[in-house]
Design a protein around this motif. Structure first.
Motif, PDB file in Angstrom:
ATOM      1  N   GLU A  52       0.917  -1.450   0.038  1.00 32.44           N
ATOM      2  CA  GLU A  52      -0.106  -0.160   0.227  1.00 32.44           C
ATOM      3  C   GLU A  52       0.960   1.127   0.083  1.00 32.44           C
ATOM      4  O   GLU A  52       2.031   1.490   0.733  1.00 32.44           O
ATOM      5  CB  GLU A  52      -1.049   0.221   1.217  1.00 32.44           C
ATOM      6  CG  GLU A  52      -2.061  -0.908   1.229  1.00 32.44           C
ATOM      7  CD  GLU A  52      -1.743  -2.392   1.385  1.00 32.44           C
ATOM      8  OE1 GLU A  52      -2.590  -3.362   1.339  1.00 32.44           O
ATOM      9  OE2 GLU A  52      -0.563  -2.571   2.063  1.00 32.44           O
ATOM     10  N   ASN A  53       0.516   2.171  -0.684  1.00 30.34           N
ATOM     11  CA  ASN A  53       1.062   3.527  -0.567  1.00 30.34           C
ATOM     12  C   ASN A  53       1.085   4.115   0.585  1.00 30.34           C
ATOM     13  O   ASN A  53       0.036   4.110   1.068  1.00 30.34           O
ATOM     14  CB  ASN A  53       0.489   4.462  -1.986  1.00 30.34           C
ATOM     15  CG  ASN A  53       1.308   5.373  -2.481  1.00 30.34           C
ATOM     16  OD1 ASN A  53       1.652   6.749  -1.370  1.00 30.34           O
ATOM     17  ND2 ASN A  53       2.224   5.437  -3.358  1.00 30.34           N
ATOM     18  N   GLY A  54       2.069   5.109   0.857  1.00 28.91           N
ATOM     19  CA  GLY A  54       2.192   5.714   2.062  1.00 28.91           C
ATOM     20  C   GLY A  54       1.089   6.616   2.291  1.00 28.91           C
ATOM     21  O   GLY A  54       1.070   7.295   3.151  1.00 28.91           O
ATOM     22  N   THR A  55       0.681   7.172   0.954  1.00 28.94           N
ATOM     23  CA  THR A  55      -0.239   8.526   0.954  1.00 28.94           C
ATOM     24  C   THR A  55      -1.472   7.685   0.782  1.00 28.94           C
ATOM     25  O   THR A  55      -1.852   7.012  -0.231  1.00 28.94           O
ATOM     26  CB  THR A  55      -0.116   9.332  -0.194  1.00 28.94           C
ATOM     27  OG1 THR A  55       1.353   9.882   0.047  1.00 28.94           O
ATOM     28  CG2 THR A  55      -0.983  10.388   0.089  1.00 28.94           C
ATOM     29  N   PRO A  56      -2.604   8.118   1.732  1.00 31.26           N
ATOM     30  CA  PRO A  56      -3.948   7.448   1.559  1.00 31.26           C
ATOM     31  C   PRO A  56      -4.496   7.963   0.489  1.00 31.26           C
ATOM     32  O   PRO A  56      -4.222   9.010  -0.055  1.00 31.26           O
ATOM     33  CB  PRO A  56      -4.716   7.946   3.006  1.00 31.26           C
ATOM     34  CG  PRO A  56      -3.999   9.114   3.494  1.00 31.26           C
ATOM     35  CD  PRO A  56      -2.272   9.024   3.062  1.00 31.26           C
ATOM     36  N   ILE A  57      -5.299   7.130  -0.203  1.00 26.83           N
ATOM     37  CA  ILE A  57      -6.100   7.579  -1.383  1.00 26.83           C
ATOM     38  C   ILE A  57      -7.443   8.276  -0.956  1.00 26.83           C
ATOM     39  O   ILE A  57      -8.164   9.197  -1.705  1.00 26.83           O
ATOM     40  CB  ILE A  57      -6.693   6.440  -2.154  1.00 26.83           C
ATOM     41  CG1 ILE A  57      -7.565   5.329  -1.304  1.00 26.83           C
ATOM     42  CG2 ILE A  57      -5.620   5.592  -2.945  1.00 26.83           C
ATOM     43  CD1 ILE A  57      -8.366   4.293  -2.182  1.00 26.83           C
ATOM     44  N   ALA A  58      -7.740   8.343   0.502  1.00 26.08           N
ATOM     45  CA  ALA A  58      -8.686   9.110   0.862  1.00 26.08           C
ATOM     46  C   ALA A  58      -8.685   9.107   2.506  1.00 26.08           C
ATOM     47  O   ALA A  58      -8.169   8.157   3.092  1.00 26.08           O
ATOM     48  CB  ALA A  58     -10.212   8.467   0.403  1.00 26.08           C
ATOM     49  N   THR A  59      -9.187  10.269   3.240  1.00 22.37           N
ATOM     50  CA  THR A  59      -9.446  10.550   4.565  1.00 22.37           C
ATOM     51  C   THR A  59     -10.634  10.645   4.762  1.00 22.37           C
ATOM     52  O   THR A  59     -11.232  11.721   4.312  1.00 22.37           O
ATOM     53  CB  THR A  59      -8.330  11.441   4.749  1.00 22.37           C
ATOM     54  OG1 THR A  59      -7.111  11.143   4.802  1.00 22.37           O
ATOM     55  CG2 THR A  59      -8.505  11.599   6.575  1.00 22.37           C
ATOM     56  N   VAL A  60     -11.477   9.982   5.421  1.00 26.72           N
ATOM     57  CA  VAL A  60     -13.045  10.311   5.958  1.00 26.72           C
ATOM     58  C   VAL A  60     -13.037  10.378   7.348  1.00 26.72           C
ATOM     59  O   VAL A  60     -12.238  10.073   8.183  1.00 26.72           O
ATOM     60  CB  VAL A  60     -13.922   9.248   5.381  1.00 26.72           C
ATOM     61  CG1 VAL A  60     -13.684   9.017   3.793  1.00 26.72           C
ATOM     62  CG2 VAL A  60     -13.506   7.844   6.043  1.00 26.72           C
ATOM     63  N   SER A  61     -14.238  10.818   7.767  1.00 29.17           N
ATOM     64  CA  SER A  61     -14.402  11.386   9.029  1.00 29.17           C
ATOM     65  C   SER A  61     -14.406  10.194  10.016  1.00 29.17           C
ATOM     66  O   SER A  61     -14.702   8.965   9.460  1.00 29.17           O
ATOM     67  CB  SER A  61     -15.756  12.211   9.353  1.00 29.17           C
ATOM     68  OG  SER A  61     -16.842  11.166   8.910  1.00 29.17           O
ATOM     69  N   GLY A  62     -14.510  10.210  11.187  1.00 28.17           N
ATOM     70  CA  GLY A  62     -14.406   9.041  11.905  1.00 28.17           C
ATOM     71  C   GLY A  62     -15.848   8.192  12.221  1.00 28.17           C
ATOM     72  O   GLY A  62     -15.844   7.261  13.027  1.00 28.17           O
ATOM     73  N   THR A  63     -16.832   9.022  11.910  1.00 28.16           N
ATOM     74  CA  THR A  63     -18.215   8.250  11.558  1.00 28.16           C
ATOM     75  C   THR A  63     -18.456   7.734  10.466  1.00 28.16           C
ATOM     76  O   THR A  63     -19.712   7.169  10.266  1.00 28.16           O
ATOM     77  CB  THR A  63     -19.213   9.398  11.883  1.00 28.16           C
ATOM     78  OG1 THR A  63     -19.294  10.689  11.199  1.00 28.16           O
ATOM     79  CG2 THR A  63     -18.977  10.037  13.470  1.00 28.16           C
TER      80      THR A  63
END
Length: 504
Positions: A54-65
């Motif tokens: 897996e790449n070290g940079t996320p493809i997405a960041t979403v909220s904790g909910t």
């Protein structure tokens, strides 16, 4: 003593890959402890194309909910994508040891692979079987006898189901065996599944050869007969077919081992969109009426997917959800990239990336007095487009002045785009290959935000000033805010004039 500070628990991930989209979902992670229960800050989704890569940079960041994400950029059918999801709280992040693989399994239009044997499975390598004679059990029970390796014509690789738009009202069942360059005599290839109308009924479609290897196709129902002298139904027995007729004349087979059988839905219970065809399984038989025969461990043809082979290590689940033969548009079509392109006079064209997942790309260069921008959207296959529109955000403005389609690329020219907003560029009626649908690409506009942190402030002013006098290139084109091919005091002044603006 109080509990120590703790990072979140690791979420469990599931995936469902349909055509160019991977649907990811995960359970809500344990939020961790910091004197009291923590609050999850976010989830980060990482992707790779090799196990553990897996790449070290996320493809997405979403909220904790949020506990799901659709990855619309997994468009290469030759690639298996690998994902991890990491939960974060104020203490730290969960372990990334929840990797899940998303192999390509096709789509509802051309064929959704619903069960495939692993390469090491006996069905894939032709391993030998164990035969048990049919009939009254002698005493003492004899030991199973080894039989020869399974011939290639009976080795099942995968099963697939589709609702091709070219055959309205019909289902397509496919079985892929290792080879059918020569067709054995007195044999059967069967796909069986649970009826949607009766818990005591199963349907089958299949191919049969007679004693002279002449091929025919059938459909019908299946029930299980008890083995004499046991009179009780519902125990170990032999599956008995009740043929009802021939399926569609388009049914055929190829030498590569692919058997394709089309059947009108009205002949098999008339399943509707949303109905599930459960326990879809494949079976192959040779000389079914010639002893010695072998028993199968399932009496309902449910828990034994591929004949004479333990398929507990196969994938994916053997169910199919009916979508309708016009569902191809609903499966969607996804671009592979999108950029905002501007020409910096003699310095040439430079692109700001517009990610298709996660936070929108930020265009910091000025659109001039008319608010003009150009968005280039690229697809994996040549496309046609019916129309293009803009959906402004945050009370902003914007419209499409023109759009052009050139093979795999769509160029959308925007005008009257106001500052400090996140808008959507929409392509209506996109068709490419066997997929079609509408496409939306987000783009944030914040003039002077040269470091793309969603704020135009003194940091951007300083950054622009530090590049003053330097030639415009790939590393500093964002500082040429007025796109005249020079980075100078004019750009610094423009950034200063926008200082204090931000994206909502």
């Amino acid at each position: 003593q109080p509990n120590p500070l703790s990072v979140p628990g690791m979420p469990f991930i599931t995936e469902r890959r349909v055509g160019p989209v991977v649907h990811l979902a995960w359970n809500e992670a344990d939020p961790g402890y910091n004197g009291t229960d923590q609050t999850l800050t976010n989830y980060q989704i990482f992707r790779g194309t090799t196990p553990g890569g897996e790449n070290g940079t996320p493809i997405a960041t979403v909220s904790g909910t949020t506990t799901k994400l659709d990855d619309t950029t997994a468009v290469d059918p030759t690639v298996t994508y690998y994902y991890t999801v990491v939960a974060t709280n104020s203490v730290g992040s969960s372990c990334p040891n929840n990797e899940i693989a998303a192999p390509f399994v096709g789509d509802n239009c051309s064929g959704m692979i619903i069960h495939r044997n692993l390469p090491s499975h006996p069905e894939a390598i032709g391993g030998s079987e164990t035969g048990v004679p049919v009939g009254p059990t002698p005493s003492p029970t004899p030991a199973p006898s080894a039989t020869p390796p399974i011939p290639a014509q009976y080795l099942i690789d995968y099963l697939a189901v589709a609702e091709p738009p070219s055959h309205p009202g019909k289902l397509l069942f496919q079985m892929k065996v290792s080879n059918l360059s020569s067709v054995p005599a007195s044999s059967r290839w069967r796909v069986v599944w649970n009826s949607i109308t009766s818990p005591f009924e199963q349907y089958f479609v299949g191919m049969t050869t007679d004693a002279n290897s002449v091929v025919s196709f059938e459909y019908g129902t299946v029930q299980t007969e008890p083995i004499p002298p046991n009179p009780a139904p519902g125990v170990i027995g032999l599956p008995v077919e009740n043929p009802l007729g021939a399926p569609d004349v388009a049914s055929t087979f190829n030498a590569d081992g692919t058997i394709s059988i089309y059947i009108d839905k009205s002949l098999i219970g008339n399943p509707q969109p949303g109905d599930i065809l459960g326990a879809v399984n494949g079976r192959t038989f040779n000389s079914p009426d010639t002893p010695p025969q072998t028993l199968e461990r399932s009496t309902a043809l449910v828990d034994h997917t591929f004949i004479k082979g333990d398929t507990d290590n196969s994938f994916p689940a053997a169910t199919y959800t009916v979508t309708g033969n016009n569902s191809c548009a609903a499966t969607g079509i996804a671009p592979v990239s999108a950029v905002s392109r501007k020409t910096h006079s003699f310095a040439g064209d430079f692109d700001v990336d517009l990610p298709l997942l996660g936070n929108p790309g930020i265009e910091d260069r000025s659109g001039g007095a008319s608010g003009n921008y150009k968005v280039i959207i690229t697809f994996a296959v040549p496309v046609t487009v019916t129309d293009a529109t803009v959906t402004p955000g945050n009370g902003g403005t914007g419209s499409v002045s023109s759009f052009t389609v050139n093979n795999t690329q769509v160029t959308v020219n925007l005008t009257n785009v106001s500052n400090a907003q996140t808008l959507s560029v929409n392509l209506i009626g996109v068709t490419g290959g066997s997929n079609s649908g509408d496409v939306s690409v987000p783009m944030a506009v914040l003039t002077g935000d040269t470091n793309a942190d969603r704020f135009c402030d003194a940091i951007d002013v300083s950054q622009t000033k530090s590049q003053s006098g330097k030639a415009v290139g790939l590393t500093n084109f964002r500082e040429d805010v007025n796109v005249d091919g020079f980075i100078d005091a004019v750009d610094t002044s423009l950034v200063k004039s926008k200082s204090g603006t931000a994206l909502p």
